[in-house]
Scaffold this motif. Structure first.
Motif, PDB file in Angstrom:
ATOM      1  N   CYS A   9      30.356  44.418  50.678  1.00  0.00           N
ATOM      2  CA  CYS A   9      32.061  45.371  49.838  1.00  0.00           C
ATOM      3  C   CYS A   9      31.643  46.511  49.364  1.00  0.00           C
ATOM      4  O   CYS A   9      29.820  46.954  49.544  1.00  0.00           O
ATOM      5  CB  CYS A   9      31.756  44.343  48.468  1.00  0.00           C
ATOM      6  N   THR A  14      34.230  48.927  45.481  1.00  0.00           N
ATOM      7  CA  THR A  14      34.272  47.259  44.961  1.00  0.00           C
ATOM      8  C   THR A  14      35.179  46.840  46.379  1.00  0.00           C
ATOM      9  O   THR A  14      35.051  45.561  46.668  1.00  0.00           O
ATOM     10  CB  THR A  14      34.878  46.135  43.598  1.00  0.00           C
ATOM     11  N   ILE A  15      35.468  47.655  47.318  1.00  0.00           N
ATOM     12  CA  ILE A  15      36.242  47.582  48.343  1.00  0.00           C
ATOM     13  C   ILE A  15      35.585  46.564  49.413  1.00  0.00           C
ATOM     14  O   ILE A  15      34.465  46.837  50.011  1.00  0.00           O
ATOM     15  CB  ILE A  15      36.869  48.634  48.960  1.00  0.00           C
ATOM     16  N   MET A  16      36.547  45.709  50.040  1.00  0.00           N
ATOM     17  CA  MET A  16      35.530  44.518  51.273  1.00  0.00           C
ATOM     18  C   MET A  16      36.141  45.208  52.695  1.00  0.00           C
ATOM     19  O   MET A  16      37.198  45.237  52.358  1.00  0.00           O
ATOM     20  CB  MET A  16      35.150  43.078  50.963  1.00  0.00           C
ATOM     21  N   ASP A 184      33.063  40.173  42.033  1.00  0.00           N
ATOM     22  CA  ASP A 184      34.298  41.293  41.565  1.00  0.00           C
ATOM     23  C   ASP A 184      35.310  40.778  42.235  1.00  0.00           C
ATOM     24  O   ASP A 184      36.880  41.587  42.350  1.00  0.00           O
ATOM     25  CB  ASP A 184      33.769  42.601  41.065  1.00  0.00           C
ATOM     26  N   HIS A 185      34.568  41.070  44.578  1.00  0.00           N
ATOM     27  CA  HIS A 185      36.225  41.137  44.207  1.00  0.00           C
ATOM     28  C   HIS A 185      36.648  39.634  44.409  1.00  0.00           C
ATOM     29  O   HIS A 185      38.392  39.898  45.201  1.00  0.00           O
ATOM     30  CB  HIS A 185      35.901  41.284  45.469  1.00  0.00           C
ATOM     31  N   LYS A 186      36.181  38.772  44.708  1.00  0.00           N
ATOM     32  CA  LYS A 186      36.406  37.504  44.677  1.00  0.00           C
ATOM     33  C   LYS A 186      37.433  37.629  42.867  1.00  0.00           C
ATOM     34  O   LYS A 186      38.592  36.080  43.545  1.00  0.00           O
ATOM     35  CB  LYS A 186      35.094  36.432  44.480  1.00  0.00           C
ATOM     36  N   ARG A 189      40.775  38.297  43.634  1.00  0.00           N
ATOM     37  CA  ARG A 189      41.852  37.941  44.455  1.00  0.00           C
ATOM     38  C   ARG A 189      42.046  36.282  43.954  1.00  0.00           C
ATOM     39  O   ARG A 189      43.470  35.907  43.944  1.00  0.00           O
ATOM     40  CB  ARG A 189      40.377  37.063  45.850  1.00  0.00           C
ATOM     41  N   ILE A 215      42.693  39.634  51.114  1.00  0.00           N
ATOM     42  CA  ILE A 215      41.619  40.097  50.615  1.00  0.00           C
ATOM     43  C   ILE A 215      42.582  41.956  51.013  1.00  0.00           C
ATOM     44  O   ILE A 215      42.159  42.991  49.967  1.00  0.00           O
ATOM     45  CB  ILE A 215      40.812  39.866  52.301  1.00  0.00           C
ATOM     46  N   VAL A 218      44.149  43.126  47.357  1.00  0.00           N
ATOM     47  CA  VAL A 218      43.089  43.505  46.579  1.00  0.00           C
ATOM     48  C   VAL A 218      42.396  44.369  46.999  1.00  0.00           C
ATOM     49  O   VAL A 218      42.521  45.677  45.993  1.00  0.00           O
ATOM     50  CB  VAL A 218      41.482  42.211  46.655  1.00  0.00           C
ATOM     51  N   ASN A 219      41.782  44.598  48.064  1.00  0.00           N
ATOM     52  CA  ASN A 219      41.612  45.948  48.372  1.00  0.00           C
ATOM     53  C   ASN A 219      42.553  47.555  48.808  1.00  0.00           C
ATOM     54  O   ASN A 219      42.231  48.636  48.500  1.00  0.00           O
ATOM     55  CB  ASN A 219      41.181  46.288  50.159  1.00  0.00           C
ATOM     56  N   LEU A 222      42.111  47.913  44.783  1.00  0.00           N
ATOM     57  CA  LEU A 222      41.070  48.628  44.386  1.00  0.00           C
ATOM     58  C   LEU A 222      40.912  49.717  45.183  1.00  0.00           C
ATOM     59  O   LEU A 222      40.834  51.576  44.476  1.00  0.00           O
ATOM     60  CB  LEU A 222      39.741  48.213  45.270  1.00  0.00           C
TER      61      LEU A 222
END
Length: 348
Positions: A9, A14-16, A184-186, A189, A215, A218-219, A222
């Motif tokens: 990430c 925080t973008i995966m 944070d990303h998880k 999600r 994913i 969320v991306n 973000l």
């Protein structure tokens, strides 16, 4: 059962932007992607996951599971700076005299830092250590110094009734700032209303698609929050509000509207109306019958089979055609059914 992924990430947004499926021994030998390195699997994984950063001089904060000094050195050769927290599993990682570092820092005050310098394959590195209240924090790094970071806020620790004030150096400051990026990303999600939890899937490929779709969801949020909303005067919307708007956009998707399918005046429209899809499908677990709108459950066996309803066929199956849900049909009868449907359409 499920899948395990390695992930990367961006620490700022925080973008995966990278995931890697952990295949283990199940990986086919014909794969052209190198999974290992001469220095080991962990080093090979780091080189593969971070290959798009080669030569860009970027910083990477690694989890303790990637605490392999050879991996950091190989990344440094490619122009990538990295640091990893040092933890003792059964033994200390290779090239790390952890007990000696603990003994050296035992007499230091809280907030004091020191480093053990070294070279591996001609690449310089540092083993940083910082004294905390009841332990010594350790990092292996290919960048940084013992000078406090100019932007680091003051930290305070209560030691024997006295407040100790200090600042993190750059490697420690980056570690504490960005170590939670993946978590944070998880958390986003899995927050309400989670796509993976609300979409009940029964097939492996659907679960994988739901994971990747979540994913992406969320991306997008973000990216909007980091690149768009923070540049204007309006406060950024919450993730729940974003999910509601996205759901409406998917339901009323203007890009999925085609004249040939929806316009009654279209010359290509079949005389019988909209073309029906014909796909062979399997009944869900414990399904007993279909009442025209919903499945009726209650079968004792999770994969209960029923007699094919085609005339003269006695095979036990749990499959049907999507044009007639609940009308049990074996493979041979399904082929006959599709041929008959195709012939009928050609005649029209």
């Amino acid at each position: 059962m499920g899948n395990e992924y390695h992930s990367v990430c961006c620490g700022l947004s925080t973008i995966m932007w990278q995931i890697d499926l952990v295949e283990g021994k199940d990986a086919p030998r014909e794969r052209l992607i190198p999974t290992n390195s001469v220095a080991g699997k962990t080093v090979g994984l780091l080189l593969r996951m971070l290959s798009s950063m080669n030569g860009r001089g970027m910083l990477v904060v690694l989890d303790s599971g990637f605490c392999v000094l050879q991996g950091l050195v190989e990344l440094r050769k490619l122009g990538i700076f990295a640091s990893a927290v040092i933890k003792k599993r059964r033994f200390w990682p290779k090239h790390v005299p952890g007990d000696m570092m603990d003994q050296h820092m035992s007499a230091k005050q809280v907030g004091d830092v020191d480093s053990l310098k070294g070279h591996l394959d001609g690449v310089p590195y540092d083993l940083f250590c910082m004294k905390d209240t009841d332990y010594t924090m350790k990092l292996m790094s290919t960048y940084g110094s013992l000078v406090p970071s100019p932007k680091a806020p003051d930290k305070f620790r209560n030691v024997d009734g006295e407040v100790r004030k200090f600042q993190y150096t750059e490697p420690f400051e980056n570690h504490y700032l960005y170590r939670h990026a993946v978590d944070d990303h998880k958390n986003l999600r899995h927050s309400d209303i989670s796509l993976e939890e609300t979409w009940v899937t029964h097939q492996w490929e659907n679960r994988v698609f739901a994971f990747i779709l979540a994913i992406t969801e969320v991306n997008v949020y973000l990216a909007m929050r980091f690149f768009v909303w923070r540049c204007g005067d309006k406060p950024p919307m919450t993730f729940l509000e974003f999910r509601r708007q996205l759901a409406k956009a998917l339901i009323y998707n203007e890009h999925m509207t085609h004249q040939d399918e929806d316009d009654d005046s279209s010359p290509r429209r079949s005389k019988r109306g909209k073309k029906t899809q014909h796909e062979k499908e399997s009944a869900p677990s414990h399904a007993r019958s279909y009442d025209g709108s919903n499945w009726i459950f209650g079968a004792k066996d999770a994969y209960q089979r029923y007699t094919c309803k085609s005339p003269g066929c006695k095979k036990l199956v749990r499959t049907y055609c999507s044009c007639s849900v609940g009308y049990w049909m074996c493979d041979a009868c399904y082929v006959v059914h599709r041929i008959a449907v195709a012939t009928d359409e050609n005649v029209e």
